[in-house]
Design an enzyme around this catalytic site. Sequence first.
Site, mmCIF file in Angstrom:
data_model
loop_
_atom_site.group_PDB
_atom_site.id
_atom_site.type_symbol
_atom_site.label_atom_id
_atom_site.label_comp_id
_atom_site.label_asym_id
_atom_site.label_seq_id
_atom_site.Cartn_x
_atom_site.Cartn_y
_atom_site.Cartn_z
ATOM 1 N N ASP A 172 0.832 -1.199 0.000
ATOM 2 C CA ASP A 172 0.000 0.000 0.000
ATOM 3 C C ASP A 172 0.867 1.249 0.000
ATOM 4 O OD1 ASP A 172 -2.787 1.284 0.621
ATOM 5 O OD2 ASP A 172 -1.392 2.184 2.055
ATOM 6 N N TYR A 193 2.319 10.304 0.370
ATOM 7 C CA TYR A 193 3.386 9.889 1.273
ATOM 8 C C TYR A 193 4.676 10.582 0.843
ATOM 9 C CZ TYR A 193 -0.026 6.361 2.663
ATOM 10 O OH TYR A 193 -1.166 5.724 3.098
ATOM 11 N N TYR A 201 -5.753 0.133 8.160
ATOM 12 C CA TYR A 201 -4.471 0.772 8.480
ATOM 13 C C TYR A 201 -4.479 1.210 9.944
ATOM 14 C CZ TYR A 201 -6.601 5.504 8.019
ATOM 15 O OH TYR A 201 -7.367 6.635 8.164
ATOM 16 N N GLY A 202 -3.318 1.629 10.429
ATOM 17 C CA GLY A 202 -3.219 2.019 11.830
ATOM 18 C C GLY A 202 -3.364 0.829 12.762
ATOM 19 N N ARG A 254 10.251 -0.317 8.795
ATOM 20 C CA ARG A 254 11.435 0.382 8.294
ATOM 21 C C ARG A 254 12.714 -0.320 8.745
ATOM 22 N NH1 ARG A 254 10.812 6.814 8.852
ATOM 23 N NH2 ARG A 254 10.685 6.383 11.087
#
Length: 340
Positions: free
Chosen positions: A81, A86, A229-230, A309
Site C-alpha cells: 500500500d 506519502y 491501516y493504523g 522500516r
Amino acid sequence: MGIVLLDRSSSIGRFGTQKEWGELKESWNMKYRKFGNTGLEVSAISLGTWGIGGAGWGNTDYKQCEEAVMAMLDAGVNLIDTAPAYNDGMAERFLGDVLKTKRDSIYYVTKTGTQYKNGVYSTDDSADAIRKQCEESLNYLKTDFIDVYLVHWPDGKVPMEETFSELNRLQSEGKIHHIGVSNFSMEQIEEAKKYSRIEVIQDQYSMVYREEESKIVQTHKDGIGVMTYGSMGAGILSGRYRQLPKFEKGDMRSGFYNFFEEPQFSKIQELLMIMDEISKTHNGIPLSQIALNWNIQKEFVDTAIVGVRSVKHAVENCSTTGWKLTKEEMQKLDEYVNNI
C-alpha cells in the site's frame, strides 16, 4: 532516488545460513484471503509505506527500508500500500526503484486525490487531478497498471460523479484494475456506488480505534475487500511507549492520531498491561504481534497494513501469522477495548 538494489538473498546472513533462513520463512506461515470480490488472493498482512515516505515519521534510512521490504516479500507478503501523499511521491518512487523486478509477484494499492507538498496536505478529487496523479504513480512505480486504485479522502468540493467517472475511464483504459475508497463514510460509499463499482475500502482499525467497525463489517458482507491501516495504533500497541513521549512538531504520531494524548494514553497503558499478561503465556511474544493477531483474526478484515522500516520489525510482524490468540484471549481484549 539512486536506490542501491539488494539481492533477494540479502536477508540471509542476518539470520544465519540458507537452511536457517528457509526454516524461519517456513515458520512465518503467511495466510492468504480472498480480497472481497476482486478475484485477488492477498496476504493477511500487507506492507504500508507512509513511514517509508519519511515526512512526519522521523529520519528514514532507505537501505534499512529496502532490506525490510525484501524481508516482507520473503515472508510471503504480496500486497503493498502506498500513495502520492506519502511525502510527495517519495514512497512510490522508492518502491518503483526497489521492486521494479518484482512486479509480477506483488499487488500495488495506491491512491489519488490527496497530495503532500511543502509540508501541506491538500485534497483535489477532480477528473484532471486524478488523471495527472495516476500518470505520475504509474511512472513512479514503474508499472503499466495499478492493481487497486483508491480515492484517498472524499472531497466535498467535487461531485462524486466527476471523480468516479474519471476512475471508470482509467479502468477502461487498463491503467487501473480495481476501484475503491479510503476514509469514506457509509453514506459516501453508497453515493460512490451510483457511479462506479466499489471493490475495496481502506479504513483505520485497531484495538484503540474501532469507530469504523460497523461500516467495515457491512461492506465486507457486501463483498467489498477490506484493508485496515493504523493496526498498531501509530506504534503505541507495540508497548514501546510506557511514558508519554514528546514528538517533534509535525510528527504524525501526535498530529494524525490521538493516542498520545490524555486521557487516551493512560487508558491504553492499562490495555498494554493486559497484553503483557497474554505475552507471558506465549513465551514472551512481542506485543506488536498481539495487536496484529487481534486485527487479522476479525473475520471482516481481509488484510492489515503494517508499516516497517527495519528487518527486525518485518520479522516480528510476519511472525504474527504463525500463531493465534485463543478465543478467551480475544474475548478478554474485546471486553477491555469496548470500554476505551
